[in-house]
Write a protein that holds these residues in place. Sequence first.
Motif, mmCIF file in Angstrom:
data_model
loop_
_atom_site.group_PDB
_atom_site.id
_atom_site.type_symbol
_atom_site.label_atom_id
_atom_site.label_comp_id
_atom_site.label_asym_id
_atom_site.label_seq_id
_atom_site.Cartn_x
_atom_site.Cartn_y
_atom_site.Cartn_z
ATOM 1 N N MET A 1 -10.147 7.546 -13.472
ATOM 2 C CA MET A 1 -9.183 7.880 -12.436
ATOM 3 C C MET A 1 -8.101 6.800 -12.347
ATOM 4 N N ALA A 2 -8.498 5.540 -12.430
ATOM 5 C CA ALA A 2 -7.516 4.456 -12.382
ATOM 6 C C ALA A 2 -6.598 4.506 -13.595
ATOM 7 N N ARG A 3 -7.163 4.825 -14.747
ATOM 8 C CA ARG A 3 -6.360 4.884 -15.968
ATOM 9 C C ARG A 3 -5.353 6.040 -15.903
ATOM 10 N N GLU A 4 -5.782 7.197 -15.394
ATOM 11 C CA GLU A 4 -4.886 8.346 -15.317
ATOM 12 C C GLU A 4 -3.786 8.157 -14.280
ATOM 13 N N ASN A 5 -4.041 7.320 -13.268
ATOM 14 C CA ASN A 5 -2.989 7.060 -12.285
ATOM 15 C C ASN A 5 -1.838 6.258 -12.879
ATOM 16 N N ALA A 6 -2.114 5.484 -13.927
ATOM 17 C CA ALA A 6 -1.087 4.762 -14.690
ATOM 18 C C ALA A 6 -0.123 4.017 -13.764
ATOM 19 N N TYR A 7 -0.678 3.163 -12.904
ATOM 20 C CA TYR A 7 0.159 2.423 -11.954
ATOM 21 C C TYR A 7 1.210 1.587 -12.666
ATOM 22 N N ASN A 8 0.840 0.987 -13.789
ATOM 23 C CA ASN A 8 1.762 0.066 -14.468
ATOM 24 C C ASN A 8 2.883 0.795 -15.199
ATOM 25 N N ASP B 1 0.833 -1.201 0.000
ATOM 26 C CA ASP B 1 0.000 0.000 0.000
ATOM 27 C C ASP B 1 0.868 1.252 0.000
ATOM 28 N N VAL B 2 1.962 1.231 0.765
ATOM 29 C CA VAL B 2 2.901 2.351 0.773
ATOM 30 C C VAL B 2 3.477 2.575 -0.618
ATOM 31 N N VAL B 3 3.807 1.487 -1.301
ATOM 32 C CA VAL B 3 4.381 1.593 -2.653
ATOM 33 C C VAL B 3 3.373 2.235 -3.605
ATOM 34 N N LEU B 4 2.127 1.774 -3.554
ATOM 35 C CA LEU B 4 1.116 2.290 -4.471
ATOM 36 C C LEU B 4 0.718 3.728 -4.152
ATOM 37 N N ARG B 5 0.943 4.165 -2.923
ATOM 38 C CA ARG B 5 0.565 5.523 -2.517
ATOM 39 C C ARG B 5 1.718 6.511 -2.623
ATOM 40 N N ALA B 6 2.902 6.031 -2.929
ATOM 41 C CA ALA B 6 4.075 6.903 -2.907
ATOM 42 C C ALA B 6 3.954 8.059 -3.896
ATOM 43 N N ALA B 7 3.672 7.762 -5.158
ATOM 44 C CA ALA B 7 3.622 8.815 -6.180
ATOM 45 C C ALA B 7 2.462 9.790 -5.953
ATOM 46 N N PRO B 8 1.217 9.318 -5.747
ATOM 47 C CA PRO B 8 0.144 10.296 -5.520
ATOM 48 C C PRO B 8 0.319 11.110 -4.247
ATOM 49 N N SER B 9 1.017 10.562 -3.236
ATOM 50 C CA SER B 9 1.230 11.315 -2.001
ATOM 51 C C SER B 9 2.118 12.530 -2.235
ATOM 52 N N GLU B 10 3.002 12.455 -3.230
ATOM 53 C CA GLU B 10 3.862 13.584 -3.544
ATOM 54 C C GLU B 10 3.157 14.618 -4.410
ATOM 55 N N LYS B 11 2.154 14.188 -5.185
ATOM 56 C CA LYS B 11 1.495 15.099 -6.125
ATOM 57 C C LYS B 11 0.241 15.755 -5.562
ATOM 58 N N HIS B 12 -0.442 15.085 -4.643
ATOM 59 C CA HIS B 12 -1.762 15.551 -4.214
ATOM 60 C C HIS B 12 -1.807 15.791 -2.712
ATOM 61 N N THR B 13 -2.897 16.408 -2.260
ATOM 62 C CA THR B 13 -3.148 16.578 -0.830
ATOM 63 C C THR B 13 -3.722 15.283 -0.270
ATOM 64 N N VAL B 14 -3.095 14.762 0.774
ATOM 65 C CA VAL B 14 -3.481 13.476 1.339
ATOM 66 C C VAL B 14 -4.441 13.694 2.504
ATOM 67 N N VAL B 15 -5.585 13.029 2.466
ATOM 68 C CA VAL B 15 -6.555 13.053 3.563
ATOM 69 C C VAL B 15 -6.910 11.608 3.862
ATOM 70 N N GLY B 16 -6.331 11.053 4.922
ATOM 71 C CA GLY B 16 -6.557 9.646 5.232
ATOM 72 C C GLY B 16 -6.051 8.775 4.096
ATOM 73 N N ARG B 17 -6.939 7.979 3.520
ATOM 74 C CA ARG B 17 -6.580 7.129 2.383
ATOM 75 C C ARG B 17 -7.000 7.745 1.053
ATOM 76 N N SER B 18 -7.349 9.018 1.081
ATOM 77 C CA SER B 18 -7.807 9.689 -0.133
ATOM 78 C C SER B 18 -6.814 10.755 -0.570
ATOM 79 N N PHE B 19 -6.895 11.085 -1.843
ATOM 80 C CA PHE B 19 -6.056 12.120 -2.436
ATOM 81 C C PHE B 19 -6.957 13.148 -3.105
ATOM 82 N N PHE B 20 -6.632 14.429 -2.888
ATOM 83 C CA PHE B 20 -7.423 15.501 -3.476
ATOM 84 C C PHE B 20 -6.492 16.520 -4.131
#
Length: 959
Positions: A462-469, A254-273
């Motif tokens: 939203m999942a497509r734009e996150n481009a996890y792969n 979970d930390v790995v998958l949240r690393a990139a969005p945590s740097e780009k967005h505002t983090v609120v709990g498990r959500s990104f805004f």
Amino acid sequence: MSRRGGGGRRPDSRRDQPTQARAPSFQRGGGGAAGPRGRGRQGHRGGAGRGSHSGSGAAPSSPHTASTSTEPAPSSPSVSASAPSSSSVSTLVEETEQKLTLAAPAAATLPPSSSRAVRLPVRPGFGTRGRKCVVRANHFMVQLAKRDIHHYDVSIDPEVTSQKINRQIISQLINLYRLTNLGERIPAYDGMKSIYTAGPLPFESKEFIITLPDSDPRPSSSASPGTERQFRVVIRLASQPYVYTLQKFIQVLDVVLRAAPSEKHTVVGRSFFSTDLGPMGQLGDGIEYWRGYFQSLRPTQFGLSLNIDVSASSFYKPILVTEFVQYYCSDLSRPLSDQVRLKVKKALKGIKVVLRHMGYNLSCKITGITSQPMSQVMFTCDNETRSVVQYFLEKHKIALQFTSLPALEAGTEERRIYLPMELSRIVEGQRYTKRLNERQVTALLRATCQRPQDREANIQMMARENAYNEDTLVNREFGIQVVDGLTSVNARILPAPMLKYHETGQEASVNPDFGQWNMINKKMFNGGRVEVWTCMNFSTCLNQDVIGFCQRLVDMCNRKGMVFNRRPVIPISSYNPYQIEKALVDVHNKTTQPGKQLQLLIIILPDVRGSYGRIKRVCETELGIVSQCCQPKHASSRNMQYFENVALKINVKVGGRNTVLDDAVQKRIPLVTDRPTIIFGADVTHPQPGEDSSPSIVAVVASMDWPEVTKYRGLVSAQAHNEEIIQDLYKSIQDPQRGLVHGGMIRELLIAFKISTNRKPESIIFYRDGVSEGQFSQVLLHEMNAIRLACASLEEGYAPPVTFVVVQKRHHTRLFPAEHNRRDLTDRSGNILPGTVVDTQICHPTEFDFYLNSHAGIQGTSRPTHYHVLFDENRFTADGLQVLTNNLCYTYARCTRSVSIVPPAYYAHLAAFRARFYIEDETSAGGSTGGTRSTAEGSLAIRPLPVIKDNVKDVMFYC
């Protein structure tokens, strides 16, 4: 808290000193337990980022951030449903704890340890009832490559509390040292104390020196604006071998998958805004909403899945504080009134502002505002006393414009700092955590409400734009691949139950269609009787309409099977809306003679909102009046649907029952109607953020009419602020005269069940609302012990089997029709059909849980309720519990629709919400928020609730 009515309440009458009342036949063979003590009732009352300071203030010390987690233990074997033979209360507790925990049992008097892991029951199989179908869930399957994951501890000196700055430091470290000291590894950082790597680093411990541009210097530092801050970062291998339980392994990924969005967005709990994640909008009063998404990695029967859902949240607008204050007071040239100043202080406290008048950004966290205008606020600087206005004119050559406004306060009490509102700008990206008013809630819902087809498309986008792969850390470094597309899931549509009405109606039963039905040609199963009633009108817009309204309402009640006297006991009159309490007392005094005791009071609310809670508190806790409140706009209405709905509420408030399950009447519900069964619902509601002196409110309801399980008695209690575990389920005290005295909400409700049905419960079903997964262990251990102790206190060896089910509504799993245009798979709103249940694929790999969409959608996308069984001595089958829960959802008393959560949990929520009115002022337009009454700010003392009168408690007053 000051109490009304004078004289105070007897200390032995309620909350802290339970009574010794025992039900007549809980003891086998009658015996000494039969005491003739009435009905045996016992009343129960019932900042993101680093905040630096301006001026000469010192920087605050940074609090440490800790993270804990509970490791799941192996699933428990099946447990016997037979009652323990031991008569010892402590033995019962030990046996229960042995079933629940891997640890040695503790003494009954000690609270359960939060470190214990629970052994939840294994799934008894999969359900087969209902019509099979396929739905799509917003779960994206995750595939993993084999990696040798290592865990390293991180310490940063000087320590900062902002995860954003921490991430900047580690990001700079990776950029500088990835190809050298890190051995080409890319670590995943959690923003706090841990980093994870897909393989070992070339060291066990190493120190790094990292510098960052100091765009936000602390005033106490010697650094000049524009210089760099230096941090000492130490990375060391975790001191003990890392044990990868399933939960810990998921935490790493979970930390790995949240690393990139945590740097780009505002983090609120498990959500990104972010303002980049969709159009933002205005909510009014200086508040706006941002769009974003929720993301969580979960174990399922399919393997790991990434749960993604779109969301929105409220944020402060990044405007000058003077612009923010204008939403509360348009004329800034005059001093604020005390009322406005308090509102502004509450709204601004805790938010971060930035000042730029010195040529660089200087941020501070607001702690309050001055009680005087800024021109009168004096302070000492450089051994010279002057006003804030003089200081900025002499020191910074700034002539302040709004000198009548208060100054903002920052810093500590020892080194207080004063800031002009007109120079302070609210920092962007700060979430608004206070309660939104009704207008703001409406605006947010209108902006974010999406039909199922649109929501599904937005989730997919939203999942497509996150481009996890395509993320190097996620895909190449850790070998994680997220499958494109929502997951197709096998589901079943449970049939609606047959509902029973009174035989004298034209329709004695009904089989609901699409989760709804109506009262046409039907009469209530048990119509209540109302002989003594009247109506009070507090609205200034109604005159003769009130009498006509009451006549239409009485006629409707009589048509639907009630026996309702057409003549009020005293004439229907209008009263002063500014003297509500006096008017209620006067009417009560006029109806206290024998034969004239009020059974029901109909109240037309004042035109201005905010009095509902006060009316309910006075009626239910001071006067003992059962009341039905109506909005003025409805009192002039001739809408028959409205009168039917009000009649449904009135009937259960005077002891009637609207409808029951035909299977319950025929005793065809396994494990419920084949033996006396009591169904509990329990909920804990917490005050809004910032209301630190308000207690949490507990409500517990229980069925009183076996075998129909439709009528619920409710109790409420107050407990410590934000305490989730219910403390008053069972309690005992050692009385010098009477010895050990037992009490508690479970005990009182068991006694009431025995009095109502003349049978003691032989089985308990406990629906517990509001528990998150991280609290399962603590809540189950403590509350199961309390249930056991309450039962044992009533009769030697009495321990009926218990099924403990958590009801979760606050989750992010959404279910969509596999084909949006098929009428046999969707309801009128485009949602999945009522009765849709899922217990495969996206559910827990081994534990007994299921998702149930029991209601028809009205607008937006329906949210299924997640039911998770934590304890099951009744040995329910999957079909048995799923069908029972779905069928109960059709027995909700307030409407002719199936509801989204099982009614006992729903009723507990309503009762808890009602009880909060008893202790909180009504300062919002909706009358549902407010501060505390006669309580010092920050006090942690628990304020007991006023006692609900017995005649009110006997009926479903909370409906």
